[in-house]
Write an enzyme that holds these catalytic residues in place. Sequence first.
Site, PDB file in Angstrom:
ATOM      1  N   ASP B 128       0.790  -1.563   0.163  1.00  0.00           N
ATOM      2  CA  ASP B 128       0.019   0.042   0.052  1.00  0.00           C
ATOM      3  C   ASP B 128       1.409   1.355  -0.272  1.00  0.00           C
ATOM      4  O   ASP B 128       1.728   0.984   0.843  1.00  0.00           O
ATOM      5  CB  ASP B 128      -0.917  -0.022   0.723  1.00  0.00           C
ATOM      6  CG  ASP B 128      -2.165   0.657   1.454  1.00  0.00           C
ATOM      7  OD1 ASP B 128      -2.362   1.529  -0.572  1.00  0.00           O
ATOM      8  OD2 ASP B 128      -2.336   1.737   2.052  1.00  0.00           O
ATOM      9  N   TYR B 130       1.649   5.275  -0.495  1.00  0.00           N
ATOM     10  CA  TYR B 130       0.931   6.918   0.224  1.00  0.00           C
ATOM     11  C   TYR B 130       1.395   8.057  -0.958  1.00  0.00           C
ATOM     12  O   TYR B 130       1.563   9.522   0.390  1.00  0.00           O
ATOM     13  CB  TYR B 130       1.501   6.623   1.395  1.00  0.00           C
ATOM     14  CG  TYR B 130       1.108   7.827   2.870  1.00  0.00           C
ATOM     15  CD1 TYR B 130       0.127   8.177   3.663  1.00  0.00           C
ATOM     16  CD2 TYR B 130       2.441   8.705   3.674  1.00  0.00           C
ATOM     17  CE1 TYR B 130      -0.048   8.822   4.271  1.00  0.00           C
ATOM     18  CE2 TYR B 130       2.459   9.951   4.358  1.00  0.00           C
ATOM     19  CZ  TYR B 130       0.374   9.649   4.651  1.00  0.00           C
ATOM     20  OH  TYR B 130       0.675  10.641   5.556  1.00  0.00           O
ATOM     21  N   HIS B 135      -4.118  14.094   0.784  1.00  0.00           N
ATOM     22  CA  HIS B 135      -4.510  12.828   2.378  1.00  0.00           C
ATOM     23  C   HIS B 135      -3.270  13.070   3.348  1.00  0.00           C
ATOM     24  O   HIS B 135      -2.923  12.906   4.342  1.00  0.00           O
ATOM     25  CB  HIS B 135      -3.998  11.462   1.300  1.00  0.00           C
ATOM     26  CG  HIS B 135      -4.889  10.103   2.240  1.00  0.00           C
ATOM     27  ND1 HIS B 135      -5.253  10.787   3.553  1.00  0.00           N
ATOM     28  CD2 HIS B 135      -3.604   9.894   3.147  1.00  0.00           C
ATOM     29  CE1 HIS B 135      -4.897   9.334   4.044  1.00  0.00           C
ATOM     30  NE2 HIS B 135      -4.265   8.952   3.536  1.00  0.00           N
ATOM     31  N   GLU B 201      -9.995   3.672   3.149  1.00  0.00           N
ATOM     32  CA  GLU B 201      -9.489   4.460   2.522  1.00  0.00           C
ATOM     33  C   GLU B 201     -10.434   4.415   0.848  1.00  0.00           C
ATOM     34  O   GLU B 201      -9.805   3.082   0.286  1.00  0.00           O
ATOM     35  CB  GLU B 201      -7.813   4.372   2.420  1.00  0.00           C
ATOM     36  CG  GLU B 201      -7.790   4.909   4.321  1.00  0.00           C
ATOM     37  CD  GLU B 201      -5.770   5.275   4.597  1.00  0.00           C
ATOM     38  OE1 GLU B 201      -5.169   4.176   3.964  1.00  0.00           O
ATOM     39  OE2 GLU B 201      -5.870   5.513   5.104  1.00  0.00           O
ATOM     40  N   GLU B 203      -9.386   3.922  -2.505  1.00  0.00           N
ATOM     41  CA  GLU B 203      -8.258   3.968  -3.522  1.00  0.00           C
ATOM     42  C   GLU B 203      -8.083   3.178  -4.774  1.00  0.00           C
ATOM     43  O   GLU B 203      -9.686   2.505  -5.141  1.00  0.00           O
ATOM     44  CB  GLU B 203      -6.781   3.015  -2.155  1.00  0.00           C
ATOM     45  CG  GLU B 203      -6.136   3.301  -1.070  1.00  0.00           C
ATOM     46  CD  GLU B 203      -5.092   3.157  -0.483  1.00  0.00           C
ATOM     47  OE1 GLU B 203      -4.857   2.458  -1.330  1.00  0.00           O
ATOM     48  OE2 GLU B 203      -4.373   3.148   0.699  1.00  0.00           O
ATOM     49  N   ASP B 235      -9.297   0.442   1.931  1.00  0.00           N
ATOM     50  CA  ASP B 235      -8.227   0.183   2.631  1.00  0.00           C
ATOM     51  C   ASP B 235      -8.598   0.150   3.675  1.00  0.00           C
ATOM     52  O   ASP B 235      -8.429   0.840   4.528  1.00  0.00           O
ATOM     53  CB  ASP B 235      -7.042   0.948   1.827  1.00  0.00           C
ATOM     54  CG  ASP B 235      -5.289   0.507   2.938  1.00  0.00           C
ATOM     55  OD1 ASP B 235      -5.586  -0.922   3.731  1.00  0.00           O
ATOM     56  OD2 ASP B 235      -5.068   1.451   3.707  1.00  0.00           O
ATOM     57  N   ARG B 239      -8.135   3.421  13.089  1.00  0.00           N
ATOM     58  CA  ARG B 239      -7.524   4.634  13.340  1.00  0.00           C
ATOM     59  C   ARG B 239      -6.730   4.799  14.529  1.00  0.00           C
ATOM     60  O   ARG B 239      -5.693   4.980  14.840  1.00  0.00           O
ATOM     61  CB  ARG B 239      -8.287   5.878  13.550  1.00  0.00           C
ATOM     62  CG  ARG B 239      -9.108   5.999  11.456  1.00  0.00           C
ATOM     63  CD  ARG B 239      -7.427   5.924  10.630  1.00  0.00           C
ATOM     64  NE  ARG B 239      -8.277   6.458   9.295  1.00  0.00           N
ATOM     65  CZ  ARG B 239      -7.080   6.562   7.967  1.00  0.00           C
ATOM     66  NH1 ARG B 239      -5.876   6.262   8.169  1.00  0.00           N
ATOM     67  NH2 ARG B 239      -7.709   5.986   6.993  1.00  0.00           N
ATOM     68  N   GLN B 242      -3.743   1.975  14.684  1.00  0.00           N
ATOM     69  CA  GLN B 242      -2.844   2.260  14.297  1.00  0.00           C
ATOM     70  C   GLN B 242      -2.507   3.760  14.865  1.00  0.00           C
ATOM     71  O   GLN B 242      -0.857   3.222  14.930  1.00  0.00           O
ATOM     72  CB  GLN B 242      -3.019   3.409  12.933  1.00  0.00           C
ATOM     73  CG  GLN B 242      -2.136   3.052  11.894  1.00  0.00           C
ATOM     74  CD  GLN B 242      -3.212   3.927  10.863  1.00  0.00           C
ATOM     75  OE1 GLN B 242      -4.024   3.877  10.267  1.00  0.00           O
ATOM     76  NE2 GLN B 242      -2.711   4.516   9.635  1.00  0.00           N
ATOM     77  N   TYR B 246       2.022   2.147  15.129  1.00  0.00           N
ATOM     78  CA  TYR B 246       3.172   2.052  14.050  1.00  0.00           C
ATOM     79  C   TYR B 246       3.984   3.365  14.140  1.00  0.00           C
ATOM     80  O   TYR B 246       4.564   3.231  13.207  1.00  0.00           O
ATOM     81  CB  TYR B 246       1.840   2.946  12.881  1.00  0.00           C
ATOM     82  CG  TYR B 246       2.064   4.997  13.235  1.00  0.00           C
ATOM     83  CD1 TYR B 246       1.951   5.609  14.136  1.00  0.00           C
ATOM     84  CD2 TYR B 246       2.179   4.879  12.003  1.00  0.00           C
ATOM     85  CE1 TYR B 246       2.054   7.265  14.254  1.00  0.00           C
ATOM     86  CE2 TYR B 246       2.577   6.628  12.222  1.00  0.00           C
ATOM     87  CZ  TYR B 246       2.661   7.615  12.619  1.00  0.00           C
ATOM     88  OH  TYR B 246       2.667   8.905  12.614  1.00  0.00           O
ATOM     89  N   LYS B 255      -3.984  -2.379   9.205  1.00  0.00           N
ATOM     90  CA  LYS B 255      -4.533  -2.697   8.157  1.00  0.00           C
ATOM     91  C   LYS B 255      -4.943  -3.959   7.855  1.00  0.00           C
ATOM     92  O   LYS B 255      -4.680  -4.452   6.373  1.00  0.00           O
ATOM     93  CB  LYS B 255      -3.273  -2.008   7.392  1.00  0.00           C
ATOM     94  CG  LYS B 255      -2.895  -0.460   7.754  1.00  0.00           C
ATOM     95  CD  LYS B 255      -4.348   0.706   7.106  1.00  0.00           C
ATOM     96  CE  LYS B 255      -3.650   1.825   6.926  1.00  0.00           C
ATOM     97  NZ  LYS B 255      -4.360   2.677   6.119  1.00  0.00           N
ATOM     98  N   THR B 259      -9.152  -6.472   3.462  1.00  0.00           N
ATOM     99  CA  THR B 259      -8.722  -5.065   2.400  1.00  0.00           C
ATOM    100  C   THR B 259      -9.869  -5.230   1.425  1.00  0.00           C
ATOM    101  O   THR B 259      -9.698  -6.532   0.621  1.00  0.00           O
ATOM    102  CB  THR B 259      -7.005  -4.545   1.927  1.00  0.00           C
ATOM    103  OG1 THR B 259      -6.382  -4.553   2.592  1.00  0.00           O
ATOM    104  CG2 THR B 259      -7.009  -4.434   0.596  1.00  0.00           C
ATOM    105  N   GLU B 366     -10.385  12.476   7.269  1.00  0.00           N
ATOM    106  CA  GLU B 366     -10.521  13.458   6.495  1.00  0.00           C
ATOM    107  C   GLU B 366     -11.661  14.440   6.755  1.00  0.00           C
ATOM    108  O   GLU B 366     -11.588  15.505   7.197  1.00  0.00           O
ATOM    109  CB  GLU B 366      -9.810  13.320   5.329  1.00  0.00           C
ATOM    110  CG  GLU B 366      -8.168  12.882   5.308  1.00  0.00           C
ATOM    111  CD  GLU B 366      -7.846  12.507   3.807  1.00  0.00           C
ATOM    112  OE1 GLU B 366      -8.186  11.157   3.716  1.00  0.00           O
ATOM    113  OE2 GLU B 366      -7.267  13.510   3.095  1.00  0.00           O
TER     114      GLU B 366
END
Lengths: 422, 422
Positions: B128, B130, B135, B201, B203, B235, B239, B242, B246, B255, B259, B366
Amino acid sequence: MTSWIESANAAHCHFPIQNLPYGVFAKNGEEPRCGVAIGDMVVDMAVLESAGLLKAGAATTVFDKPTLNAFMGLGKTSWDSVREQLTSLFAKGGNDALSGNDTLKAKALVPMSAAQMYLPFAVSEYTDFYAGKQHAMNIGTILRGAENALPPNWLHIPIGYNGRASTVIVSGTDIKRPLGQTKAPTAQVPSFKACARLDIELEMGAVVGTPSTMGQPITVQEADDMIFGYVLLNDWSARDIQGWEYQPLGPFQAKAFATSISPWVVTKAALESFRTSTPEREKELLPYLNEPGPMIYDIELQAYMQPEGADKATLLCHTNYNRMYYSAAQQLTHHAIGGCKMNTGDLLGSGTISGADKAEFGSLMELTWGGKEPITLDSGESRTFIEDGDTLTLTGWAQGDGFRIGFGECTGKILPAPDFKA
Amino acid sequence: MTSWIESANAAHCHFPIQNLPYGVFAKNGEEPRCGVAIGDMVVDMAVLESAGLLKAGAATTVFDKPTLNAFMGLGKTSWDSVREQLTSLFAKGGNDALSGNDTLKAKALVPMSAAQMYLPFAVSEYTDFYAGKQHAMNIGTILRGAENALPPNWLHIPIGYNGRASTVIVSGTDIKRPLGQTKAPTAQVPSFKACARLDIELEMGAVVGTPSTMGQPITVQEADDMIFGYVLLNDWSARDIQGWEYQPLGPFQAKAFATSISPWVVTKAALESFRTSTPEREKELLPYLNEPGPMIYDIELQAYMQPEGADKATLLCHTNYNRMYYSAAQQLTHHAIGGCKMNTGDLLGSGTISGADKAEFGSLMELTWGGKEPITLDSGESRTFIEDGDTLTLTGWAQGDGFRIGFGECTGKILPAPDFKA
């Protein structure tokens, strides 16, 4: 217990009858198939299976395959049964179906020197952990200073990240020095070049046999039961690439170019009497991570470096798998706790294994303290990181009473970076 | 160009004859095999292959398999040839070998409503990225403040991390809310519980067809040629898990639980006329990352949320794939630059696709600015993150002159977390 294969009975032999590790080999350009190591011999398990001397309990044959995955997926009942059958076939005074049959022996026994070894299992996915406290302290101190060495989550979570399965290779495979982006702290912009700080990480790898179900967490005991065995693992690392790329989402190209493993998977059963406890918890773990019993192992480990042309290898460090703060069972439990499906053939790197003394540090980054304190090899040459032509070798064994459960070697030679013009 | 399958000619149909995306389906409990979507039909490619109407150029059949991998591995010559054969078979006034054969039509054409869709390809590994600047700016601002939003390497490297392939699932598969470790900033110790900040997410996923060689970097042009096609990709992200896990090695359990991808892989060939350039470089890229031509695509994207019992879904955001700072070809190049071997079936997530306006933000993180600004759904309910029973759906298409190259849908419903006692 001893074997009628006399080479298996020598005190320092890695492959006595108590071990019986599995691998994949070929001889004379034939198709790769599963084998078991005993003494200085590889035993062709496909031949034994075809002769009716070895039954894994599957509907079809499993040992004539080029990977151990079919056998590994059968689970503990089959693993135990096959080990018992092999023990009986190779014990002095045991079942003479093989020892008494010269034709079959000629077909089934292959001298190790004549066997080409392959990757023992198809690696489904590769995860690397960071579960050695001394290593985490060392790296943290080098990068962030002693005050902030250990991340706040470290004593609560077996920290890990997903690695790259496609470049897990068997011991003996040469490795090209990786190209990549790096940026010196003083540079304005990054540059593209061959890695200048190439390193080893001395690790053990746990091999998942029994799969889990997506969406279903597992206990530590269930995780331990799912593990088929262990290998030596060198998590080759490009420190300069790693330094520039790893924030915010972790190591990527710094670890993607190669991970070497030993050709022999030592089974959990062979290691049973070497179980020991992880060190005392410095902070209480959440209950899902508590071990119901000893789940790490007492395994001596060593790393060697041999420059091109040198007549012998220099011992870089010696350490022990029992230094790990988290066991593979705890790592696997954490890996699956959110519902991640674990598969037959998943490989879990322990994280670099370092002890408290400098002689026990499991990477050059630690041994040379970030490249600032070069080491001197027996040949008189000095090193901070790996140079082209250097061969790096890991070895390890659990020391029993008069025998060793050995892992053989995990070796790899570094070749120059590829020619590449963008 | 139009098709004799009339449903394919409707203005808003996702699957006109210009598209011809590939997937894996089964009907009536039969074995899954490869199919192509046209109008409201799935065409059984195994039937066409067996009837001699479709030749992929391989030594054996490839479309009677439960994944697209065999076909994907054949490379561009085969992909182009199969597309040409299908175009001729389905064009109005084209080859009548199928359109003129009622028996074969009855066998080969399956209404979409009667087809169960499977994961279209075996995912070798999942990475994955970024690569959406808005974003990265948004997330960076929420977590670290506007001053330090963009990491220093971001404008030089298509930042990515290895994800988990074992939990890539096809659209329509339900997902259990993950359990995991979290720690509120004010808490002394972490706790183990169900994720409370579950997110999407939005994507795109690029699907690798042609493999690369270990130790051998690739150019951006070679990378583009290796890509078989694109899918919608969600994805799913935890949160709160994470945030605690992370650092320092990246997202892991946050994650790993799921997916989702769309069942149809839209080929690069179908998207050819929608190529566009990535935005102007804010900093000069290292030469290995320079694109020789336009390599991103103009694809409209939308995300919807539908709570349990609501009679319709609410549009959460609409954005466009052309917002990405790095193309999939650049990502793939970077992925392989250190010598990492790329395989048929590798899946590359683009990174969350957000535009400049709030209505274009591709995640709830977001859209609700870290959970601080709830959104109101059409049903009157409000949301910060996903609740149990919510169904999240992505859709997207490239808008042609009178036709759409559509991706169908990528949908998933969140179920309660599993019962689990450690």
